[in-house]
Design a protein around this motif. Sequence first.
Motif, PDB file in Angstrom:
ATOM      1  N   GLU A  99       0.818  -1.216   0.000  1.00  0.00           N
ATOM      2  CA  GLU A  99       0.000   0.000   0.000  1.00  0.00           C
ATOM      3  C   GLU A  99       0.852   1.267   0.000  1.00  0.00           C
ATOM      4  OE1 GLU A  99      -3.115   0.463   2.972  1.00  0.00           O
ATOM      5  OE2 GLU A  99      -3.414  -1.717   2.940  1.00  0.00           O
ATOM      6  N   ASP A 100       1.876   1.293   0.837  1.00  0.00           N
ATOM      7  CA  ASP A 100       2.615   2.529   1.073  1.00  0.00           C
ATOM      8  C   ASP A 100       3.875   2.705   0.229  1.00  0.00           C
ATOM      9  OD1 ASP A 100       0.710   3.277   2.977  1.00  0.00           O
ATOM     10  OD2 ASP A 100       1.767   2.245   4.583  1.00  0.00           O
ATOM     11  N   PHE A 101       4.399   1.604  -0.321  1.00  0.00           N
ATOM     12  CA  PHE A 101       5.638   1.692  -1.097  1.00  0.00           C
ATOM     13  C   PHE A 101       5.517   1.078  -2.487  1.00  0.00           C
ATOM     14  CE2 PHE A 101       7.111   2.120   3.261  1.00  0.00           C
ATOM     15  CZ  PHE A 101       8.080   3.105   3.176  1.00  0.00           C
ATOM     16  N   GLY A 102       4.432   0.370  -2.758  1.00  0.00           N
ATOM     17  CA  GLY A 102       4.293  -0.331  -4.029  1.00  0.00           C
ATOM     18  C   GLY A 102       4.696  -1.792  -3.935  1.00  0.00           C
ATOM     19  N   GLY A 103       5.170  -2.224  -2.772  1.00  0.00           N
ATOM     20  CA  GLY A 103       5.540  -3.619  -2.564  1.00  0.00           C
ATOM     21  C   GLY A 103       6.720  -3.734  -1.627  1.00  0.00           C
ATOM     22  N   PRO A 104       6.933  -4.930  -1.059  1.00  0.00           N
ATOM     23  CA  PRO A 104       8.073  -5.127  -0.166  1.00  0.00           C
ATOM     24  C   PRO A 104       9.420  -4.846  -0.838  1.00  0.00           C
ATOM     25  CG  PRO A 104       6.485  -6.894   0.139  1.00  0.00           C
ATOM     26  CD  PRO A 104       6.026  -6.097  -1.065  1.00  0.00           C
ATOM     27  N   GLY A 105       9.553  -5.177  -2.104  1.00  0.00           N
ATOM     28  CA  GLY A 105      10.807  -4.910  -2.807  1.00  0.00           C
ATOM     29  C   GLY A 105      11.098  -3.427  -2.916  1.00  0.00           C
ATOM     30  N   GLU A 106      10.061  -2.648  -3.204  1.00  0.00           N
ATOM     31  CA  GLU A 106      10.235  -1.190  -3.293  1.00  0.00           C
ATOM     32  C   GLU A 106      10.531  -0.606  -1.916  1.00  0.00           C
ATOM     33  OE1 GLU A 106      10.500   0.613  -6.107  1.00  0.00           O
ATOM     34  OE2 GLU A 106      10.451  -1.405  -6.977  1.00  0.00           O
ATOM     35  N   TRP A 107       9.856  -1.133  -0.885  1.00  0.00           N
ATOM     36  CA  TRP A 107      10.158  -0.684   0.470  1.00  0.00           C
ATOM     37  C   TRP A 107      11.621  -0.969   0.799  1.00  0.00           C
ATOM     38  CZ3 TRP A 107      12.137  -3.914   4.138  1.00  0.00           C
ATOM     39  CH2 TRP A 107      12.495  -3.260   5.330  1.00  0.00           C
ATOM     40  N   ALA A 108      12.077  -2.201   0.499  1.00  0.00           N
ATOM     41  CA  ALA A 108      13.448  -2.600   0.832  1.00  0.00           C
ATOM     42  C   ALA A 108      14.464  -1.701   0.134  1.00  0.00           C
ATOM     43  CB  ALA A 108      13.686  -4.066   0.466  1.00  0.00           C
ATOM     44  N   LYS A 109      14.218  -1.372  -1.135  1.00  0.00           N
ATOM     45  CA  LYS A 109      15.130  -0.457  -1.845  1.00  0.00           C
ATOM     46  C   LYS A 109      15.233   0.871  -1.110  1.00  0.00           C
ATOM     47  CE  LYS A 109      14.155  -2.271  -6.424  1.00  0.00           C
ATOM     48  NZ  LYS A 109      13.479  -1.985  -7.701  1.00  0.00           N
ATOM     49  N   ASP A 110      14.088   1.415  -0.701  1.00  0.00           N
ATOM     50  CA  ASP A 110      14.069   2.700  -0.007  1.00  0.00           C
ATOM     51  C   ASP A 110      14.779   2.612   1.343  1.00  0.00           C
ATOM     52  OD1 ASP A 110      12.896   5.526   0.057  1.00  0.00           O
ATOM     53  OD2 ASP A 110      12.102   4.689   1.931  1.00  0.00           O
ATOM     54  N   PHE A 111      14.536   1.540   2.079  1.00  0.00           N
ATOM     55  CA  PHE A 111      15.159   1.350   3.392  1.00  0.00           C
ATOM     56  C   PHE A 111      16.677   1.225   3.239  1.00  0.00           C
ATOM     57  CE2 PHE A 111      16.214  -0.924   7.330  1.00  0.00           C
ATOM     58  CZ  PHE A 111      15.389  -0.322   8.263  1.00  0.00           C
ATOM     59  N   LYS A 112      17.122   0.435   2.271  1.00  0.00           N
ATOM     60  CA  LYS A 112      18.557   0.233   2.062  1.00  0.00           C
ATOM     61  C   LYS A 112      19.244   1.515   1.611  1.00  0.00           C
ATOM     62  CE  LYS A 112      18.260  -4.695   0.984  1.00  0.00           C
ATOM     63  NZ  LYS A 112      18.432  -5.722  -0.070  1.00  0.00           N
ATOM     64  N   VAL A 113      18.620   2.266   0.726  1.00  0.00           N
ATOM     65  CA  VAL A 113      19.193   3.537   0.265  1.00  0.00           C
ATOM     66  C   VAL A 113      19.299   4.511   1.438  1.00  0.00           C
ATOM     67  CG1 VAL A 113      18.691   5.588  -1.145  1.00  0.00           C
ATOM     68  CG2 VAL A 113      18.534   3.315  -2.147  1.00  0.00           C
ATOM     69  N   THR A 114      18.283   4.517   2.277  1.00  0.00           N
ATOM     70  CA  THR A 114      18.316   5.379   3.455  1.00  0.00           C
ATOM     71  C   THR A 114      19.469   4.963   4.364  1.00  0.00           C
ATOM     72  OG1 THR A 114      15.921   5.686   3.286  1.00  0.00           O
ATOM     73  CG2 THR A 114      16.947   6.280   5.374  1.00  0.00           C
ATOM     74  N   GLY A 115      19.641   3.656   4.560  1.00  0.00           N
ATOM     75  CA  GLY A 115      20.718   3.163   5.410  1.00  0.00           C
ATOM     76  C   GLY A 115      22.106   3.417   4.853  1.00  0.00           C
ATOM     77  N   ALA A 116      22.213   3.539   3.547  1.00  0.00           N
ATOM     78  CA  ALA A 116      23.513   3.750   2.911  1.00  0.00           C
ATOM     79  C   ALA A 116      23.928   5.223   2.881  1.00  0.00           C
ATOM     80  CB  ALA A 116      23.487   3.184   1.492  1.00  0.00           C
ATOM     81  N   MET A 117      23.036   6.103   3.313  1.00  0.00           N
ATOM     82  CA  MET A 117      23.376   7.529   3.306  1.00  0.00           C
ATOM     83  C   MET A 117      24.589   7.793   4.189  1.00  0.00           C
ATOM     84  SD  MET A 117      19.590   9.384   3.407  1.00  0.00           S
ATOM     85  CE  MET A 117      19.881   9.865   5.072  1.00  0.00           C
ATOM     86  N   ARG A 118      25.335   8.791   3.826  1.00  0.00           N
ATOM     87  CA  ARG A 118      26.504   9.182   4.609  1.00  0.00           C
ATOM     88  C   ARG A 118      26.035   9.721   5.961  1.00  0.00           C
ATOM     89  NH1 ARG A 118      31.803  10.149   4.019  1.00  0.00           N
ATOM     90  NH2 ARG A 118      32.671  12.043   4.911  1.00  0.00           N
ATOM     91  N   GLY A 119      26.694   9.293   7.015  1.00  0.00           N
ATOM     92  CA  GLY A 119      26.357   9.759   8.352  1.00  0.00           C
ATOM     93  C   GLY A 119      26.202   8.590   9.304  1.00  0.00           C
ATOM     94  N   ILE A 120      25.940   8.915  10.541  1.00  0.00           N
ATOM     95  CA  ILE A 120      25.730   7.904  11.578  1.00  0.00           C
ATOM     96  C   ILE A 120      24.324   8.043  12.115  1.00  0.00           C
ATOM     97  CG2 ILE A 120      28.147   7.696  12.262  1.00  0.00           C
ATOM     98  CD1 ILE A 120      27.415   9.611  14.624  1.00  0.00           C
TER      99      ILE A 120
END
Length: 192
Positions: A99-120
């Motif tokens: 519902e909110d991301f278009g699917g678990p795969g799309e959610w996972a991409k967004d979560f992983k990209v967020t986690g890969a951002m520079r910073g702590i």
Amino acid sequence: MLYNASDYSSLLGMDGFSETLLKTHFGLYQGYVANTNKLLGLLREAAPAGKTSSPEYAELRRRLGWEFNGMRLHELYFENLGGDGILVPEGLLAARMTEDFGGPGEWAKDFKVTGAMRGIGWVVLYQDVNNGRLINFWINEHDTGHPAGCNPILVMDVFEHAYMLDYAARRADYIEAFFRNINWEAAEGRLL
């Protein structure tokens, strides 16, 4: 009432997480529990002593957010690990991700990209309690940046202590190991 550190030794042996890394991380978490208890004790002592308007009291009160959230975020993090990393496609959490991301795969991409951002900090999948919507957030510090009125569903630590011993600066490899070990049952159980 004192907080007690939970025992997460059942996570030892997880794929992609060395015993040294996990035991070091457990020790850090235990420090947050100890410091939360210490600060709560100091704050309790300050009130009857009439010290609540002092700068020292104010700093203790401010520090409590850091220590308490450090304790609680680590508990949520460790509790959503130890699984097989397989999200049940027919489950409520997968349906919400669709519902909110278009699917678990799309959610996972967004979560992983967020986690890969520079910073702590932390990456947290939150559920907005007002409308049930799922949102991925980057949280810089334990005590700041948490969205008001949101419930944490999945928590990933991206401070260096969570991965440097095993992965050096290869945070993406750590994120993949994290995903292989997600306990989706624990995460789904946090949905409201």
